[in-house]
Scaffold this motif. Structure first.
Motif, mmCIF file in Angstrom:
data_model
loop_
_atom_site.group_PDB
_atom_site.id
_atom_site.type_symbol
_atom_site.label_atom_id
_atom_site.label_comp_id
_atom_site.label_asym_id
_atom_site.label_seq_id
_atom_site.Cartn_x
_atom_site.Cartn_y
_atom_site.Cartn_z
ATOM 1 N N LEU A 50 38.242 28.059 29.706
ATOM 2 C CA LEU A 50 39.049 28.173 28.755
ATOM 3 C C LEU A 50 39.216 29.987 28.518
ATOM 4 C CD1 LEU A 50 38.111 25.743 25.990
ATOM 5 C CD2 LEU A 50 40.008 25.571 27.704
ATOM 6 N N HIS A 51 38.121 30.443 28.675
ATOM 7 C CA HIS A 51 37.939 32.102 28.146
ATOM 8 C C HIS A 51 38.661 32.640 29.412
ATOM 9 C CE1 HIS A 51 36.539 35.885 26.992
ATOM 10 N NE2 HIS A 51 36.389 35.568 25.816
ATOM 11 N N PRO A 52 39.508 33.777 29.117
ATOM 12 C CA PRO A 52 40.148 34.636 30.071
ATOM 13 C C PRO A 52 39.124 35.090 31.094
ATOM 14 C CG PRO A 52 40.749 35.487 28.041
ATOM 15 C CD PRO A 52 39.812 34.350 27.600
ATOM 16 N N TYR A 53 38.023 35.364 30.528
ATOM 17 C CA TYR A 53 37.067 36.152 31.456
ATOM 18 C C TYR A 53 36.609 35.031 32.489
ATOM 19 C CZ TYR A 53 32.666 38.234 33.375
ATOM 20 O OH TYR A 53 31.676 38.637 34.074
ATOM 21 N N THR A 54 36.254 33.893 31.876
ATOM 22 C CA THR A 54 35.858 32.599 32.774
ATOM 23 C C THR A 54 36.759 32.410 33.990
ATOM 24 O OG1 THR A 54 34.419 31.856 30.972
ATOM 25 C CG2 THR A 54 34.881 30.256 32.950
ATOM 26 N N GLN A 55 38.316 32.405 33.494
ATOM 27 C CA GLN A 55 39.150 32.083 34.300
ATOM 28 C C GLN A 55 39.288 33.333 35.429
ATOM 29 O OE1 GLN A 55 42.684 31.976 31.671
ATOM 30 N NE2 GLN A 55 41.983 30.127 30.600
ATOM 31 N N ALA A 56 39.125 34.451 34.972
ATOM 32 C CA ALA A 56 39.097 35.438 36.258
ATOM 33 C C ALA A 56 37.862 35.432 36.926
ATOM 34 C CB ALA A 56 39.056 36.968 35.233
ATOM 35 N N LEU A 57 36.868 35.184 36.687
ATOM 36 C CA LEU A 57 35.647 35.083 37.286
ATOM 37 C C LEU A 57 35.888 33.695 38.407
ATOM 38 C CD1 LEU A 57 32.561 35.127 35.109
ATOM 39 C CD2 LEU A 57 33.170 36.728 36.926
ATOM 40 N N ILE A 58 36.512 32.711 38.254
ATOM 41 C CA ILE A 58 36.636 31.615 38.963
ATOM 42 C C ILE A 58 38.081 31.865 39.990
ATOM 43 C CG2 ILE A 58 37.433 29.025 38.911
ATOM 44 C CD1 ILE A 58 35.941 28.773 36.534
ATOM 45 N N ASN A 59 39.073 32.490 39.240
ATOM 46 C CA ASN A 59 40.037 33.083 40.297
ATOM 47 C C ASN A 59 39.614 33.993 41.443
ATOM 48 O OD1 ASN A 59 41.710 31.199 39.009
ATOM 49 N ND2 ASN A 59 42.386 32.812 37.490
ATOM 50 N N SER A 60 38.466 34.837 41.100
ATOM 51 C CA SER A 60 38.101 35.691 42.072
ATOM 52 C C SER A 60 37.239 35.159 43.252
ATOM 53 C CB SER A 60 37.344 36.837 41.256
ATOM 54 O OG SER A 60 35.989 36.505 41.051
ATOM 55 N N TYR A 61 36.853 33.937 42.948
ATOM 56 C CA TYR A 61 35.857 33.527 44.017
ATOM 57 C C TYR A 61 36.848 32.946 45.256
ATOM 58 C CZ TYR A 61 31.645 31.093 45.675
ATOM 59 O OH TYR A 61 30.591 30.828 46.350
ATOM 60 N N PRO A 62 36.341 33.147 46.523
ATOM 61 C CA PRO A 62 37.136 32.788 47.729
ATOM 62 C C PRO A 62 37.308 31.327 47.933
ATOM 63 C CG PRO A 62 35.148 34.276 48.309
ATOM 64 C CD PRO A 62 35.139 33.828 46.731
ATOM 65 N N LYS A 63 38.621 30.980 48.098
ATOM 66 C CA LYS A 63 38.965 29.711 48.338
ATOM 67 C C LYS A 63 39.552 29.246 49.673
ATOM 68 C CE LYS A 63 39.791 29.019 43.287
ATOM 69 N NZ LYS A 63 39.678 30.337 42.864
ATOM 70 N N GLU A 64 39.759 28.259 50.094
ATOM 71 C CA GLU A 64 40.358 27.978 51.326
ATOM 72 C C GLU A 64 41.592 28.394 51.608
ATOM 73 O OE1 GLU A 64 40.977 24.017 54.293
ATOM 74 O OE2 GLU A 64 40.029 23.842 52.230
ATOM 75 N N GLY A 65 42.035 29.415 52.407
ATOM 76 C CA GLY A 65 43.326 29.702 52.730
ATOM 77 C C GLY A 65 43.756 31.042 51.772
ATOM 78 N N LYS A 66 42.511 31.370 51.073
ATOM 79 C CA LYS A 66 42.690 32.437 50.010
ATOM 80 C C LYS A 66 41.563 33.508 50.062
ATOM 81 C CE LYS A 66 42.981 33.502 44.914
ATOM 82 N NZ LYS A 66 42.822 32.871 43.874
ATOM 83 N N PHE A 67 42.222 34.878 50.204
ATOM 84 C CA PHE A 67 40.944 35.878 50.145
ATOM 85 C C PHE A 67 40.360 36.179 48.836
ATOM 86 C CE2 PHE A 67 43.265 37.020 54.155
ATOM 87 C CZ PHE A 67 42.360 37.021 54.949
ATOM 88 N N LYS A 68 39.304 36.733 48.781
ATOM 89 C CA LYS A 68 38.814 37.181 47.217
ATOM 90 C C LYS A 68 39.816 38.173 46.672
ATOM 91 C CE LYS A 68 34.630 38.989 45.448
ATOM 92 N NZ LYS A 68 33.244 39.508 45.491
ATOM 93 N N VAL A 69 39.852 37.884 45.301
ATOM 94 C CA VAL A 69 40.607 38.607 44.583
ATOM 95 C C VAL A 69 39.633 39.314 43.399
ATOM 96 C CG1 VAL A 69 42.429 38.925 42.885
ATOM 97 C CG2 VAL A 69 42.648 37.192 44.525
ATOM 98 N N ASP A 70 39.596 40.923 43.648
ATOM 99 C CA ASP A 70 38.686 41.424 42.749
ATOM 100 C C ASP A 70 39.276 41.329 41.188
ATOM 101 O OD1 ASP A 70 37.157 42.334 44.682
ATOM 102 O OD2 ASP A 70 38.211 44.036 45.099
ATOM 103 N N LEU A 71 38.221 41.385 40.131
ATOM 104 C CA LEU A 71 38.524 41.389 38.840
ATOM 105 C C LEU A 71 38.896 42.747 38.443
ATOM 106 C CD1 LEU A 71 35.155 39.519 37.492
ATOM 107 C CD2 LEU A 71 37.430 38.631 37.378
ATOM 108 N N LYS A 72 39.977 42.610 37.602
ATOM 109 C CA LYS A 72 40.411 43.969 37.044
ATOM 110 C C LYS A 72 39.322 44.626 36.189
ATOM 111 C CE LYS A 72 43.260 43.613 33.503
ATOM 112 N NZ LYS A 72 44.467 43.428 32.608
ATOM 113 N N GLY A 73 39.419 46.030 36.479
ATOM 114 C CA GLY A 73 38.452 46.836 35.628
ATOM 115 C C GLY A 73 37.068 46.502 35.690
#
Length: 316
Positions: A246-269
């Motif tokens: 729910l929290h945008p920080y938690t969402q950003a953490l999970i989205n930054s984690y490497p997934k199949e077919g997707k490179f790691k995305v760094d957190l902003k700031g």
């Protein structure tokens, strides 16, 4: 079931001036539960873990709040009474086993210190047998030989297991694990995590597991407390947190984690400097969709659905 560990409005900060570093942190842990504490470096995770044993780095002081372990108010105890709690009721595994172990004492001497302090009724022979059994329990082969070794003679994985054995020597009911897999390679990480899961299952050991690694937290924890800027921003059961963050920080953490077919995305700031927190919501400077209310007012941690707490004005 009543919670075994209760933390209520715990606030810690700098000694020389009033700057909160951990601010009004509250959570509960049931006996036999594994609570994951997740967040980037500098979010207050380790400081919170140390505070459960009333241990603070130089320059850090207790401001307010309370910690109860099995109904015992930790911050109301005298130092002599506290020494009976540390190691016996609650123990800690530190981040770096090489710097945490004493380089001039053998493994036997370091383990024996704990047995002498918390199990003085044991004879010398019984202590030795207990130490051998304990090293076997944490997966160390040839324990009689390892007891004669010094830390520099052991690999990183063995040193980490020795740290776990020392923490378990007092037969504690709560184990605070401060990033115990950070300094070892991935193969040994799995072994250490499986060891802690087995101890949780077989001993009923309550664990507060601190880490910045989402994969590790998902592997071991039953519930997760997400920390940001010295406070909890989300608290939920593990599967619910990963399926519906729910929290945008938690969402950003999970989205930054490497997934199949997707490179790691760094957190902003980066994490906001704890001595220069903005007015209002502490996450507003990194939020992709900051709200107007968050610029002035600070959100409270609210239970928006059963067992799922979040600190964000979007869910009021």
């Amino acid at each position: 079931m009543n919670p075994f560990l209760v933390v209520k409005d715990l606030t810690l900060g700098l000694t020389y001036k009033r700057v909160p570093l951990v601010e009004k942190v509250s959570f509960e842990v049931k006996k036999g539960e594994v609570l994951g504490v997740l967040g980037e470096s500098g979010c207050g995770k380790t400081l919170t873990g140390f505070s459960l044993l009333r241990l603070f780095p130089p320059g850090i002081s207790y401001y307010s709040g309370e910690v109860w372990i099995d109904g015992i108010p930790i911050y109301s105890l005298k130092e002599k009474e506290l020494c009976q709690i540390r190691g016996k009721k609650v123990a800690i595994i530190l981040q770096d086993p090489l710097s945490s172990l004493n380089p001039v004492l053998s493994i036997k001497e370091q383990l024996e210190e704990v047995f002498k302090a918390h199990r003085p009724e044991l004879t010398k022979k019984e202590r030795f047998e207990k130490m051998v059994d304990l090293l076997r329990e944490v997966g160390i082969s040839d324990p009689e030989i390892r007891l004669k070794s010094y830390p520099h003679q052991l690999s990183g994985g063995l040193r980490q297991r020795i740290m776990i054995a020392i923490a378990l020597a007092g037969d504690p009911e709560i184990l605070v694990a401060d990033e115990p897999t950070t300094a070892i390679d991935p193969t040994l990480q799995i072994q250490v995590l499986n060891l802690l899961k087995r101890l949780n299952r077989e001993r009923g050991l309550t664990i507060v597991f601190i880490s910045h690694d989402l994969g590790v937290i998902r592997w071991i924890a039953h519930r997760v407390a997400v920390f940001y800027a010295g406070e909890i921003v989300e608290l939920a059961p593990i599967e619910r947190l990963f399926l519906t963050p729910l929290h945008p920080y938690t969402q950003a953490l999970i989205n930054s984690y490497p997934k199949e077919g997707k490179f790691k995305v760094d957190l902003k700031g980066g994490v906001v400097e704890l001595s220069k927190k903005p007015e209002g919501c502490y996450y507003q400077l990194r939020c992709d969709n900051p709200c107007e209310k968050g610029k002035t007012y600070h959100p409270q941690l609210l239970e928006v659905v059963p067992q799922h707490w979040v600190r964000c004005f979007r869910y009021e």
